[in-house]
Write an enzyme that holds these catalytic residues in place. Structure first.
Site, PDB file in Angstrom:
ATOM      1  N   TYR A  44       5.420   1.930 -14.102  1.00  0.00           N
ATOM      2  CA  TYR A  44       5.467   2.081 -12.646  1.00  0.00           C
ATOM      3  C   TYR A  44       6.908   1.915 -12.150  1.00  0.00           C
ATOM      4  O   TYR A  44       7.429   2.740 -11.398  1.00  0.00           O
ATOM      5  CB  TYR A  44       4.553   1.062 -11.955  1.00  0.00           C
ATOM      6  N   SER A  90      10.916   0.653  -4.204  1.00  0.00           N
ATOM      7  CA  SER A  90      10.341  -0.689  -4.312  1.00  0.00           C
ATOM      8  C   SER A  90      11.377  -1.673  -4.820  1.00  0.00           C
ATOM      9  O   SER A  90      12.259  -1.318  -5.607  1.00  0.00           O
ATOM     10  CB  SER A  90       9.182  -0.606  -5.294  1.00  0.00           C
ATOM     11  N   LYS A 121       9.653   4.682 -10.414  1.00  0.00           N
ATOM     12  CA  LYS A 121      10.427   4.541  -9.166  1.00  0.00           C
ATOM     13  C   LYS A 121      11.919   4.749  -9.432  1.00  0.00           C
ATOM     14  O   LYS A 121      12.609   5.426  -8.659  1.00  0.00           O
ATOM     15  CB  LYS A 121      10.210   3.156  -8.542  1.00  0.00           C
TER      16      LYS A 121
HETATM   17  P1  NAD Z   1      -1.811   3.375  -1.498  1.00  0.00           P
HETATM   18  O1  NAD Z   1      -2.380   3.595  -2.844  1.00  0.00           O
HETATM   19  O2  NAD Z   1      -2.617   2.640  -0.485  1.00  0.00           O
HETATM   20  O3  NAD Z   1      -1.374   4.774  -0.865  1.00  0.00           O
HETATM   21  C1  NAD Z   1      -0.956   5.868  -1.623  1.00  0.00           C
HETATM   22  C2  NAD Z   1      -1.735   7.088  -1.153  1.00  0.00           C
HETATM   23  O4  NAD Z   1      -1.287   8.219  -1.907  1.00  0.00           O
HETATM   24  C3  NAD Z   1      -3.231   6.945  -1.411  1.00  0.00           C
HETATM   25  O5  NAD Z   1      -3.929   7.275  -0.221  1.00  0.00           O
HETATM   26  C4  NAD Z   1      -3.522   7.959  -2.524  1.00  0.00           C
HETATM   27  O6  NAD Z   1      -4.815   8.514  -2.413  1.00  0.00           O
HETATM   28  C5  NAD Z   1      -2.411   8.984  -2.302  1.00  0.00           C
HETATM   29  N1  NAD Z   1      -1.981   9.718  -3.495  1.00  0.00           N
HETATM   30  C6  NAD Z   1      -1.653   9.223  -4.715  1.00  0.00           C
HETATM   31  N2  NAD Z   1      -1.272  10.218  -5.532  1.00  0.00           N
HETATM   32  C7  NAD Z   1      -1.352  11.370  -4.820  1.00  0.00           C
HETATM   33  C8  NAD Z   1      -1.081  12.721  -5.109  1.00  0.00           C
HETATM   34  N3  NAD Z   1      -0.674  13.103  -6.324  1.00  0.00           N
HETATM   35  N4  NAD Z   1      -1.238  13.644  -4.152  1.00  0.00           N
HETATM   36  C9  NAD Z   1      -1.674  13.275  -2.907  1.00  0.00           C
HETATM   37  N5  NAD Z   1      -1.958  12.007  -2.575  1.00  0.00           N
HETATM   38  C10 NAD Z   1      -1.801  11.064  -3.518  1.00  0.00           C
HETATM   39  O7  NAD Z   1      -0.394   2.658  -1.708  1.00  0.00           O
HETATM   40  P2  NAD Z   1       0.589   2.016  -0.641  1.00  0.00           P
HETATM   41  O8  NAD Z   1       0.572   0.546  -0.839  1.00  0.00           O
HETATM   42  O9  NAD Z   1       0.336   2.570   0.713  1.00  0.00           O
HETATM   43  O10 NAD Z   1       1.975   2.536  -1.204  1.00  0.00           O
HETATM   44  C11 NAD Z   1       2.633   3.670  -0.668  1.00  0.00           C
HETATM   45  C12 NAD Z   1       3.931   3.896  -1.415  1.00  0.00           C
HETATM   46  O11 NAD Z   1       4.734   2.731  -1.318  1.00  0.00           O
HETATM   47  C13 NAD Z   1       3.770   4.160  -2.911  1.00  0.00           C
HETATM   48  O12 NAD Z   1       4.736   5.107  -3.281  1.00  0.00           O
HETATM   49  C14 NAD Z   1       4.052   2.814  -3.540  1.00  0.00           C
HETATM   50  O13 NAD Z   1       4.540   2.965  -4.859  1.00  0.00           O
HETATM   51  C15 NAD Z   1       5.139   2.303  -2.613  1.00  0.00           C
HETATM   52  N6  NAD Z   1       5.264   0.842  -2.624  1.00  0.00           N
HETATM   53  C16 NAD Z   1       4.161   0.073  -2.359  1.00  0.00           C
HETATM   54  C17 NAD Z   1       4.266  -1.318  -2.388  1.00  0.00           C
HETATM   55  C18 NAD Z   1       3.064  -2.201  -2.148  1.00  0.00           C
HETATM   56  O14 NAD Z   1       3.097  -3.357  -2.557  1.00  0.00           O
HETATM   57  N7  NAD Z   1       2.011  -1.730  -1.496  1.00  0.00           N
HETATM   58  C19 NAD Z   1       5.514  -1.910  -2.653  1.00  0.00           C
HETATM   59  C20 NAD Z   1       6.610  -1.099  -2.892  1.00  0.00           C
HETATM   60  C21 NAD Z   1       6.467   0.290  -2.864  1.00  0.00           C
HETATM   61  C1  WQD Z   2       3.125 -12.143  -5.515  1.00  0.00           C
HETATM   62  C2  WQD Z   2       3.167 -13.578  -6.046  1.00  0.00           C
HETATM   63  C3  WQD Z   2       2.380 -13.783  -8.301  1.00  0.00           C
HETATM   64  C4  WQD Z   2      -1.789 -12.673  -7.424  1.00  0.00           C
HETATM   65  C5  WQD Z   2       3.821  -6.349  -7.119  1.00  0.00           C
HETATM   66  C6  WQD Z   2       4.425  -5.270  -7.983  1.00  0.00           C
HETATM   67  C7  WQD Z   2       5.574  -4.627  -7.273  1.00  0.00           C
HETATM   68  C8  WQD Z   2       5.241  -4.199  -5.848  1.00  0.00           C
HETATM   69  C9  WQD Z   2       4.420  -5.181  -5.091  1.00  0.00           C
HETATM   70  C10 WQD Z   2       5.050  -1.843  -5.612  1.00  0.00           C
HETATM   71  C11 WQD Z   2       3.664 -13.685  -7.489  1.00  0.00           C
HETATM   72  C12 WQD Z   2       1.467 -14.528  -7.355  1.00  0.00           C
HETATM   73  C13 WQD Z   2      -0.433 -12.965  -7.315  1.00  0.00           C
HETATM   74  C14 WQD Z   2      -2.692 -13.724  -7.759  1.00  0.00           C
HETATM   75  C15 WQD Z   2      -0.832 -15.255  -7.820  1.00  0.00           C
HETATM   76  N1  WQD Z   2       4.528  -2.993  -5.771  1.00  0.00           N
HETATM   77  N2  WQD Z   2       0.025 -14.225  -7.507  1.00  0.00           N
HETATM   78  N3  WQD Z   2      -2.178 -14.972  -7.939  1.00  0.00           N
HETATM   79  O1  WQD Z   2       4.174  -9.262  -8.286  1.00  0.00           O
HETATM   80  O2  WQD Z   2       5.761  -9.524  -6.329  1.00  0.00           O
HETATM   81  O3  WQD Z   2       4.827  -7.324  -6.828  1.00  0.00           O
HETATM   82  O4  WQD Z   2       3.384  -5.746  -5.895  1.00  0.00           O
HETATM   83  O5  WQD Z   2       6.134  -1.434  -5.762  1.00  0.00           O
HETATM   84  O6  WQD Z   2       5.984  -3.572  -8.068  1.00  0.00           O
HETATM   85  O7  WQD Z   2       4.857  -5.842  -9.200  1.00  0.00           O
HETATM   86  O8  WQD Z   2       3.352  -9.054  -5.879  1.00  0.00           O
HETATM   87  O9  WQD Z   2       1.331  -9.798  -4.677  1.00  0.00           O
HETATM   88  O10 WQD Z   2       1.160  -9.279  -7.155  1.00  0.00           O
HETATM   89  O11 WQD Z   2       2.398 -11.322  -6.420  1.00  0.00           O
HETATM   90  O12 WQD Z   2      -0.435 -16.398  -8.016  1.00  0.00           O
HETATM   91  O13 WQD Z   2      -3.909 -13.518  -7.906  1.00  0.00           O
HETATM   92  O14 WQD Z   2       1.828 -14.090  -6.068  1.00  0.00           O
HETATM   93  O15 WQD Z   2       2.525 -14.468  -9.514  1.00  0.00           O
HETATM   94  O16 WQD Z   2       4.382 -14.884  -7.575  1.00  0.00           O
HETATM   95  P1  WQD Z   2       4.580  -8.870  -6.925  1.00  0.00           P
HETATM   96  P2  WQD Z   2       1.974  -9.808  -6.030  1.00  0.00           P
END
Ligand code: NAD
Ligand code: WQD
Length: 339
Positions: A147, A123, A151
């Site tokens: 979190y 991330s 990572k």
């Molecule tokens: P999500 O929660 O929708 O998907 C994660 C899935 O993993 C879920 O279906 C959950 O049930 C499953 N899971 C969690 N722990 C588990 C375990 N121990 N064993 C088996 N299954 C398990 O999240 P997402 O948004 O699809 O994110 C996927 C990956 O991408 C994650 O590693 C997250 O940290 C990373 N990521 C997400 C974002 C984002 O903003 N969505 C941003 C950066 C990185």
């Molecule tokens: C985006 C922008 C907020 C909600 C987070 C995690 C990051 C990553 C993705 C996994 C910011 C603003 C948000 C609201 C708002 N996840 N905002 N009102 O903070 O960039 O990242 O999700 O790895 O680790 O920290 O994403 O979508 O929460 O926010 O004004 O109700 O929207 O302040 O500027 P962020 P976000």
């Protein structure tokens, strides 16, 4: 066959659809801690085939051993993790156990089975508050919550594993920026089980009328309109990035670290306007105090991904909003129609 952990989640389902498009067979492993079993039928409608899925946990060593022994798994895409930043501050042990111990458990099983190809979900959070923009992969790393630390730790574990058995592993650490949008079929998308933490799902729920008003966290950032700026990337572009990473790894052993972003900064208010346009609905908002821990601006330099993987994000903000709206509006109607 590719094992997709967390394959029933937001990014996992879209990546399974992209893998199916590329003709790559998959086996999903998910414990459904943050997803619904019903997505499997929807995924099957998209791919035109039943979805192979095992319900279980990546920390279950015996289950993993069985899976590797009984399926021709050539590589793994590892999405399974907990991802709510605030929750991670309250429950750090749960996060380290699920995310870090889960990854170690998976790597052990892979090593024992002789499967050494892994695409890992990292991330942009690992860059902390960047000193300059856009963010390149060689920028300093830091974390401000469990979190983010989980990572960073997992990235380190992967680097150490690669270092210990040089040339044996093929590992991609993909640093996602802000994934949004949904599949263009409208059948799958982001499905937060609670009040959404992230901007786009919150905006979408305000547009459907499920929530009254968006709180904009901060209007006094040093950005063009004073609101936070991010690099939103369509989840289908992100999904295609995983297919490109797998192809790259086939030809290149070792450790790859790349940003997956668009390189285009978008403010909170631009997102609100984009969504209003796509949905034809008003998104009322009020500017409130900054959210603790937020950075003013964060966007990627995506040049390395383009150079190495031949991949770049193709879908613009309009497509992100349109597809998120199609999904959210469809869900709201389905829920409304339910008896
Ligand atoms: P999500 O929660 O929708 O998907 C994660 C899935 O993993 C879920 O279906 C959950 O049930 C499953 N899971 C969690 N722990 C588990 C375990 N121990 N064993 C088996 N299954 C398990 O999240 P997402 O948004 O699809 O994110 C996927 C990956 O991408 C994650 O590693 C997250 O940290 C990373 N990521 C997400 C974002 C984002 O903003 N969505 C941003 C950066 C990185
Ligand atoms: C985006 C922008 C907020 C909600 C987070 C995690 C990051 C990553 C993705 C996994 C910011 C603003 C948000 C609201 C708002 N996840 N905002 N009102 O903070 O960039 O990242 O999700 O790895 O680790 O920290 O994403 O979508 O929460 O926010 O004004 O109700 O929207 O302040 O500027 P962020 P976000």
């Amino acid at each position: 066959m590719i094992l997709v952990t967390g394959g029933a989640g937001f990014i996992g389902t879209h990546t399974c659809a992209a893998l199916a498009d590329a003709g790559i067979p998959t086996l999903l492993l998910d414990n459904f801690s943050n997803s619904r079993r019903s997505v499997l039928d929807r995924l099957a409608r998209i791919t035109g085939k039943p979805v192979a899925c095992v319900e279980g946990d990546v920390r279950d060593a015996q289950l993993l051993r069985q899976l590797f022994a009984s399926h021709p798994i050539e590589g793994v895409i590892h999405f399974a993790a907990l991802k709510a930043v605030g929750e991670s501050v309250r429950e750090p042990l749960r996060y380290y156990e699920n995310n870090v111990a889960g990854t170690v458990s998976l790597l052990r099983a892979m090593q024992a089975a002789g499967v050494r190809t892994l695409v890992f979900s990292s991330s942009a959070t690992v860059y902390g508050d960047p000193a300059s923009l856009p963010i390149r992969e060689d920028f300093p790393l830091s974390a401000t919550n469990p979190y983010g630390w989980s990572k960073l730790m997992m990235e380190q574990v992967l680097a150490d594993v690669d270092h210990a058995e040089p040339g044996q592993w093929r590992i991609a650490r993909l640093r996602y920026f802000n994934p949004v949008g949904a599949h263009e079929s409208g059948l799958i998308g982001e499905d937060p089980q609670d009040i959404p933490n992230n901007l786009m799902p919150y905006v979408a729920q305000v547009a459907t009328g499920q929530r009254e008003v968006l709180s904009v966290y901060g209007g006094d950032y040093p950005t063009p309109d004073g609101t936070g700026v991010r690099d939103y990337i369509h989840v289908c572009d992100l999904a295609e990035g995983h297919v490109a990473a797998l192809r790259y790894l086939r030809a290149h052993p070792g450790l790859l670290t790349v940003n997956l972003g668009t390189g285009r900064p978008v403010s909170v208010l631009e997102m609100v306007r984009g969504f209003e346009q796509a949905s034809g609905r008003a998104v009322p908002y009020q500017v409130v105090a900054r959210r603790p821990g937020d950075v003013a601006a964060c966007w990627a330099d995506p040049a390395l991904a383009e150079r190495l993987l031949g991949w770049r994000a193709r879908r613009d903000l309009q497509a992100m909003c349109r597809d998120a709206w199609r999904w959210q509006d469809g869900e709201a109607r389905r829920l409304g129609d339910a008896p």
